[in-house]
Every structure is written in C-alpha cells, then in structure tokens.
Scaffold this motif. Structure first.
Motif, PDB file in Angstrom:
ATOM      1  N   SER A  64       0.829  -1.210   0.000  1.00 40.54           N
ATOM      2  CA  SER A  64       0.000   0.000   0.000  1.00 40.54           C
ATOM      3  C   SER A  64       0.861   1.256   0.000  1.00 40.54           C
ATOM      4  CB  SER A  64      -0.934   0.013   1.213  1.00 40.54           C
ATOM      5  OG  SER A  64      -1.835  -1.068   1.168  1.00 40.54           O
ATOM      6  N   LYS A  65       1.942   1.214   0.764  1.00 42.49           N
ATOM      7  CA  LYS A  65       2.847   2.371   0.827  1.00 42.49           C
ATOM      8  C   LYS A  65       3.505   2.624  -0.524  1.00 42.49           C
ATOM      9  CE  LYS A  65       6.909   4.175   3.227  1.00 42.49           C
ATOM     10  NZ  LYS A  65       7.959   3.903   4.263  1.00 42.49           N
ATOM     11  N   ILE A  66       3.937   1.565  -1.189  1.00 43.66           N
ATOM     12  CA  ILE A  66       4.583   1.724  -2.493  1.00 43.66           C
ATOM     13  C   ILE A  66       3.599   2.293  -3.508  1.00 43.66           C
ATOM     14  CG2 ILE A  66       5.644   0.497  -4.432  1.00 43.66           C
ATOM     15  CD1 ILE A  66       6.809  -1.456  -2.395  1.00 43.66           C
ATOM     16  N   ILE A  67       2.377   1.782  -3.508  1.00 39.62           N
ATOM     17  CA  ILE A  67       1.369   2.289  -4.433  1.00 39.62           C
ATOM     18  C   ILE A  67       1.098   3.769  -4.178  1.00 39.62           C
ATOM     19  CG2 ILE A  67      -1.071   2.142  -5.101  1.00 39.62           C
ATOM     20  CD1 ILE A  67      -0.899  -0.878  -4.677  1.00 39.62           C
ATOM     21  N   ALA A  68       1.063   4.137  -2.891  1.00 38.33           N
ATOM     22  CA  ALA A  68       0.761   5.520  -2.533  1.00 38.33           C
ATOM     23  C   ALA A  68       1.910   6.468  -2.860  1.00 38.33           C
ATOM     24  CB  ALA A  68       0.428   5.609  -1.048  1.00 38.33           C
ATOM     25  N   THR A  69       3.148   6.014  -2.690  1.00 36.75           N
ATOM     26  CA  THR A  69       4.307   6.905  -2.860  1.00 36.75           C
ATOM     27  C   THR A  69       4.912   6.872  -4.257  1.00 36.75           C
ATOM     28  OG1 THR A  69       5.799   5.173  -2.014  1.00 36.75           O
ATOM     29  CG2 THR A  69       4.901   6.762  -0.425  1.00 36.75           C
ATOM     30  N   GLN A  70       4.809   5.727  -4.932  1.00 36.46           N
ATOM     31  CA  GLN A  70       5.447   5.586  -6.239  1.00 36.46           C
ATOM     32  C   GLN A  70       4.497   5.896  -7.395  1.00 36.46           C
ATOM     33  OE1 GLN A  70       8.592   5.054  -6.755  1.00 36.46           O
ATOM     34  NE2 GLN A  70       9.439   4.036  -4.970  1.00 36.46           N
ATOM     35  N   GLY A  71       3.193   5.819  -7.139  1.00 34.92           N
ATOM     36  CA  GLY A  71       2.227   6.087  -8.210  1.00 34.92           C
ATOM     37  C   GLY A  71       2.406   5.197  -9.420  1.00 34.92           C
ATOM     38  N   PRO A  72       2.503   3.887  -9.240  1.00 41.58           N
ATOM     39  CA  PRO A  72       2.730   2.991 -10.384  1.00 41.58           C
ATOM     40  C   PRO A  72       1.532   2.968 -11.333  1.00 41.58           C
ATOM     41  CG  PRO A  72       2.153   1.720  -8.447  1.00 41.58           C
ATOM     42  CD  PRO A  72       2.327   3.133  -7.984  1.00 41.58           C
ATOM     43  N   VAL A  73       1.807   2.700 -12.586  1.00 38.95           N
ATOM     44  CA  VAL A  73       0.740   2.606 -13.586  1.00 38.95           C
ATOM     45  C   VAL A  73       0.951   1.338 -14.412  1.00 38.95           C
ATOM     46  CG1 VAL A  73       0.393   5.091 -13.743  1.00 38.95           C
ATOM     47  CG2 VAL A  73       2.073   3.989 -15.238  1.00 38.95           C
ATOM     48  N   LEU A  80       1.688  -4.933  -8.499  1.00 44.93           N
ATOM     49  CA  LEU A  80       1.579  -4.637  -7.075  1.00 44.93           C
ATOM     50  C   LEU A  80       0.198  -4.976  -6.524  1.00 44.93           C
ATOM     51  CD1 LEU A  80       3.537  -1.265  -6.912  1.00 44.93           C
ATOM     52  CD2 LEU A  80       4.132  -3.371  -5.705  1.00 44.93           C
ATOM     53  N   ALA A  81      -0.834  -4.573  -7.243  1.00 45.24           N
ATOM     54  CA  ALA A  81      -2.197  -4.838  -6.779  1.00 45.24           C
ATOM     55  C   ALA A  81      -2.460  -6.342  -6.676  1.00 45.24           C
ATOM     56  CB  ALA A  81      -3.206  -4.181  -7.716  1.00 45.24           C
ATOM     57  N   SER A  82      -1.864  -7.110  -7.566  1.00 52.35           N
ATOM     58  CA  SER A  82      -2.077  -8.556  -7.576  1.00 52.35           C
ATOM     59  C   SER A  82      -1.433  -9.250  -6.384  1.00 52.35           C
ATOM     60  CB  SER A  82      -1.531  -9.155  -8.873  1.00 52.35           C
ATOM     61  OG  SER A  82      -2.264  -8.693  -9.993  1.00 52.35           O
ATOM     62  N   THR A  83      -0.415  -8.609  -5.793  1.00 47.99           N
ATOM     63  CA  THR A  83       0.247  -9.235  -4.656  1.00 47.99           C
ATOM     64  C   THR A  83      -0.705  -9.378  -3.466  1.00 47.99           C
ATOM     65  OG1 THR A  83       1.115  -7.118  -3.849  1.00 47.99           O
ATOM     66  CG2 THR A  83       2.528  -8.418  -5.319  1.00 47.99           C
ATOM     67  N   TYR A  84      -1.689  -8.500  -3.374  1.00 48.97           N
ATOM     68  CA  TYR A  84      -2.669  -8.633  -2.291  1.00 48.97           C
ATOM     69  C   TYR A  84      -3.340 -10.001  -2.343  1.00 48.97           C
ATOM     70  CZ  TYR A  84      -2.552  -3.528  -1.439  1.00 48.97           C
ATOM     71  OH  TYR A  84      -2.188  -2.249  -1.138  1.00 48.97           O
ATOM     72  N   LYS A  85      -3.711 -10.411  -3.555  1.00 51.71           N
ATOM     73  CA  LYS A  85      -4.408 -11.688  -3.713  1.00 51.71           C
ATOM     74  C   LYS A  85      -3.496 -12.860  -3.371  1.00 51.71           C
ATOM     75  CE  LYS A  85      -7.506 -14.127  -6.862  1.00 51.71           C
ATOM     76  NZ  LYS A  85      -8.192 -14.106  -8.179  1.00 51.71           N
ATOM     77  N   ILE A  86      -2.234 -12.767  -3.757  1.00 55.74           N
ATOM     78  CA  ILE A  86      -1.283 -13.830  -3.449  1.00 55.74           C
ATOM     79  C   ILE A  86      -1.096 -13.958  -1.945  1.00 55.74           C
ATOM     80  CG2 ILE A  86       1.149 -14.521  -3.648  1.00 55.74           C
ATOM     81  CD1 ILE A  86       1.072 -13.287  -6.485  1.00 55.74           C
ATOM     82  N   ILE A  87      -0.943 -12.829  -1.273  1.00 50.31           N
ATOM     83  CA  ILE A  87      -0.779 -12.829   0.179  1.00 50.31           C
ATOM     84  C   ILE A  87      -1.991 -13.442   0.860  1.00 50.31           C
ATOM     85  CG2 ILE A  87      -0.565 -11.331   2.206  1.00 50.31           C
ATOM     86  CD1 ILE A  87       0.895  -9.320   0.275  1.00 50.31           C
ATOM     87  N   THR A  88      -3.173 -13.068   0.403  1.00 52.18           N
ATOM     88  CA  THR A  88      -4.412 -13.584   0.991  1.00 52.18           C
ATOM     89  C   THR A  88      -4.532 -15.087   0.810  1.00 52.18           C
ATOM     90  OG1 THR A  88      -5.566 -11.478   0.655  1.00 52.18           O
ATOM     91  CG2 THR A  88      -6.927 -13.432   0.938  1.00 52.18           C
TER      92      THR A  88
END
Length: 234
Positions: A64-73, A80-88
């Motif tokens: 979440s911090k990386i998404i907020a600070t790096q502004g990836p597209v 990055l967003a997909s890592t949430y699903k892997i972690i879950t």
C-alpha cells in the motif's frame, strides 16, 4: 526512482517467498502430525499461524505504501495490486493447515481405521503445486501452466478417492463414521489448498499477460495456444 521501485519489488518478492516457506512447512507438518499422531507438532502448527497473519498485515502495508508513494501505472500497478491476492491465498492456506492440525488433536486418542495413504499423497501434490505457483510469481514465468492444471486435477481426483474410501469404511461399520467424516474433511482442506495454490498461479498469469483466466475452463487446445503464444512473445 525506477531503481528504488525495483529494489522494493524485490524485497516484496523475498518476503512473500518467506511467507510461503512458513506456510508450506505448516502444511507438511500438519499432515505429518496426522500420520504420526504427533499432537505437540500439531500444536506448533497452530501457534505458527500468528506468524503468517503478522506477515500478511506487514506485506499489505508495504504494498500500500509503495502504491501511494510511487504512483505505479499499467504493468507495475497490476503487479503490485495482484500481490494482495497472493498474500491472501497464502494466509488461507495457513488457516487450512491449522484446521488439519485441530483434527489431529481431535483424533489423538483414536486408532485409525486404516493406514493413511491418499491424504499424505494429496498433501504432497498440494505442496508441489504451491511451490510451483510461488516460483512462477518470483520469476514471473507461466510456462508451467500445463503442469499446474494437471496437478490440480490430480488433487481433485485424490480427494474424490479419499471420500469414496471413507464412505465405504463408514458403511461397513458405523463406528467409523466420526473418523471417516474427519478424514473427508481433511481431504477437503487439502483440495481447497490446491485451489488457493492455483489461484496464485492464475494471479501470476494475470500479472504476466494482463488477462484473467479461470483454469477450470481450460482445455488442452487452449493451454497449447497460450503456451505457444507466450513462447512466441519471448
């Protein structure tokens, strides 16, 4: 900025690999404890669940911090967003290992109605699938798609064999009903672990291709076409 992002992404992959290693060990220990009737080992698996839960929260905050600070597209954001699903999915696998360990404690004083053969086999298949899926994430390589589909099918078939055999034992002697029901539950837990491992690979597929595919819908021709296209792009 790009160099910093790449370093942070590498750290995330290393932490997910660590989380996966803990989870895999919980899985193997839970079934080993079942086979050897090792209640103390089962209890350690239950205790280790706190480590996985803490790692899940830690990784979610980092991403979440990386998404907020790096502004990836584009691809970076998808990754990055997909890592949430892997972690879950890893956290849920750990929960299922805990469920198996609780059943170990439940059966601790009982003499098993039969030697355990298919449950350890199903566990081995699930472990192999999980390792394969996590390695695919680390390397962002979907070339072992066919192996993933085959492993998931093997797990499903083994679970069906467990259910059929347990039903036969329960019908033969009503004293086996409780134990047979528990063994069916454990087979179901392992089948769900296989599903979560497959979900991880499906997520990797999305990261790499930008397309989401339910692997239950894949036939041999589609798999060949996907792998052929992937090889051409390389």
């Amino acid at each position: 900025m790009r160099s910093e992002y790449n370093e942070e992404l590498l750290k995330i992959k290393e932490e997910i690999l660590l989380m996966s290693t803990i989870t895999e060990k919980m899985l193997s220990d839970s079934v080993f404890a079942l086979n050897s009737k090792d209640v103390e080992l089962a209890k350690t698996v239950i205790d280790r669940d706190d480590l996985v839960d803490a790692k899940e929260i830690e990784l979610q905050l980092v991403v979440s911090k990386i998404i907020a600070t790096q502004g990836p597209v584009a691809t970076d954001l998808r990754r990055l967003a997909s890592t949430y699903k892997i972690i879950t999915n890893l956290e849920r696998i750990a929960d299922l290992a805990v469920n198996i360990s609780k059943r170990v404690i439940e059966l601790a004083e009982e003499v098993y109605m039969k030697p355990l053969i298919d449950i350890p086999l199903e566990c081995e298949l699930a472990e192999k699938l999980l390792k394969l899926s996590i390695q695919a994430f680390i390397s962002e390589d979907i070339s072992r798609l066919r192996e993933v589909v085959d492993l998931e099918n093997e797990i499903d078939d083994t679970n069906e064999a467990i259910n059929s055999e347990c039903m036969a034992y329960m019908m033969k002697d009503t004293k086996n009903i409780h134990q047979g029901t528990v063994f069916c539950l454990i087979g179901g837990y392992l089948e769900r672990i296989g599903d979560h491992a497959t979900n991880i690979f499906e997520t990797v597929f999305y990261i790499v291709t930008g397309d989401y595919i339910d692997f239950n819908d894949l036939d041999e021709q589609t798999i060949s076409e996907i792998l052929g296209l992937e090889q051409t792009q390389k």
